[in-house]
Design a protein around this motif. Structure first.
Motif: not given
Length: 215
Positions: A197-213
């Motif tokens: 493959y010629e390219d790389n796919v990159v997903v950018f994400a940021r933390l928006v929430d935390v679910r506790e156990r």
């Protein structure tokens, strides 16, 4: 471009880390037919400059991740820990475990302050792999990472981009910051039998929430 002698060329994931330049290897045997390959990115998926204002979640302490879920593309997969091989390259999950993704333990854990990195195969000899549809992930999609401490770090995607493997923009992709970030990486673009493959796919994400156990 890294190549192996195992029955021809292999797909290569280019991953430039906070600490330098390394290659992430994702295998792809000769027999694979890329004609019905992974989806290409649309212009609407690509981040245009700084991400929009997202809800803020406080950084978490370090805890190894155990599973990753991307509901928008029906991914719910175990995570394995990957490090570096003798050549200084990130070890991708083995092709026999193409349904798993790999967390690079040399960077922060998902949810910690900084940029966490998770890699996965786009395909394998048996067919589509864990990140086959990664290029179709749209802005606003959620990425959920279950950690060993029982917390689930919830990230919101603010962009998906495809970069040529040569000239990968390390500073743009892996710039550190004061908030917890996540990058998901796989192969993409046009497939060539000899080069992969010629390219790389990159997903950018940021933390928006935390679910506790629960309990």
């Amino acid at each position: 471009m890294h190549r192996t002698g195992r029955r021809g060329s292999w797909c290569t994931l280019l991953c430039v880390l906070l600490f330098g330049l390394f290659l992430v290897h994702s295998g792809l045997p000769d027999e694979h037919d890329p004609a019905a390959g992974p989806p290409r990115l649309s212009a609407a998926q690509q981040p245009g400059g700084a991400p929009r204002s997202l809800p803020m979640a406080a950084p978490l302490p370090s805890s190894p991740p155990r599973r990753i879920a991307l509901p928008s593309i029906r991914v719910d997969a175990p995570l394995v820990t990957v490090g570096l091989d003798r050549s200084g390259s990130i070890e991708a999950p083995p092709l026999t475990a193409a349904d798993r993704a790999g967390w690079y333990s040399g960077a922060v854990a998902p949810g910690e302050r900084g940029t966490a990195v998770i890699v996965g195969h786009v395909d394998a000899e048996s067919g589509p792999a864990v990140f086959y549809l990664l290029g179709s992930v749209a802005r606003g999609s959620r990425v959920e990472v279950l950690r060993e401490d029982g917390r689930t770090a919830v990230f919101e995607v603010y962009g998906t981009r495809s970069y040529p493997q040569r000239g990968f923009p390390a500073e743009q992709v892996y710039r550190d910051g004061p908030r917890p970030e996540l990058r998901l990486i796989t192969c993409g673009g046009r497939y060539r039998e000899r080069e992969g493959y010629e390219d790389n796919v990159v997903v950018f994400a940021r933390l928006v929430d935390v679910r506790e156990r629960a309990g």
